[in-house]
Enzyme design. Structure first.
Site, PDB file in Angstrom:
ATOM      1  N   HIS A   1       0.858  -1.192   0.000  1.00  0.00           N
ATOM      2  CA  HIS A   1       0.000   0.000   0.000  1.00  0.00           C
ATOM      3  C   HIS A   1       0.883   1.227   0.000  1.00  0.00           C
ATOM      4  CE1 HIS A   1       0.826  -1.256   4.127  1.00  0.00           C
ATOM      5  NE2 HIS A   1       0.803   0.021   4.469  1.00  0.00           N
TER       6      HIS A   1
ATOM      7  N   HIS B   1       0.964   5.266   1.027  1.00  0.00           N
ATOM      8  CA  HIS B   1       0.298   6.299   1.816  1.00  0.00           C
ATOM      9  C   HIS B   1       0.320   7.600   1.009  1.00  0.00           C
ATOM     10  CE1 HIS B   1       0.719   4.223   5.874  1.00  0.00           C
ATOM     11  NE2 HIS B   1       1.572   3.529   5.140  1.00  0.00           N
TER      12      HIS B   1
END
Ligand code: AMP
Length: 110
Positions: free
Chosen positions: A96, A98
């Protein structure tokens, strides 16, 4: 067993999905560090950047970041961060990025 983020995508765990296409989705971070803090996540369950396959739809993460930054009105700038492994503080083993913005960000990060 699906990852935490896949369980949010499927609706099993609550989360605010702010962007989705066929390759990636994005949710608001539950513990935001800035006014805008969004996680951009490939639907494929890659553990992290260090286990990224050579081929794939990785550009979709960057394209989503650009689109979400526009959506969030981050005209003064933003930052995209990927933590990989223990030293970087990665806590969820599903790749992922940010997307952080909405305030001036210090450099270097801790
Ligand atoms: P990292 O430390 O880079 O692995 O980032 C994981 C991020 O996931 C952290 O910023 C957490 O605040 C965030 N997080 C953990 N659980 C949830 C959740 N249920 N919904 C949204 N974000 C979460």
């Amino acid at each position: 067993m699906p990852t935490l983020f896949s369980r949010i995508l499927s609706g099993e765990i609550p989360g605010e999905i702010v962007f989705e296409n066929e390759k990636v989705f994005a949710i608001r971070d539950i513990n935001p560090v800035a006014p805008t803090h969004i996680l951009i996540i490939p639907k494929t369950e890659i553990v992290g950047l260090s286990s990224l396959p050579a081929e794939g739809d990785h550009l979709a993460i960057l394209n989503a970041a650009k689109e979400i930054a526009e959506q969030e009105g981050l005209t003064d700038g933003f930052r995209l961060v990927i933590n990989d492994g223990a030293d970087a503080g990665q806590t969820v083993p599903h790749l992922h990025a940010h997307l952080i913005g909405g305030r001036a960000l210090g450099w270097p990060p801790g």
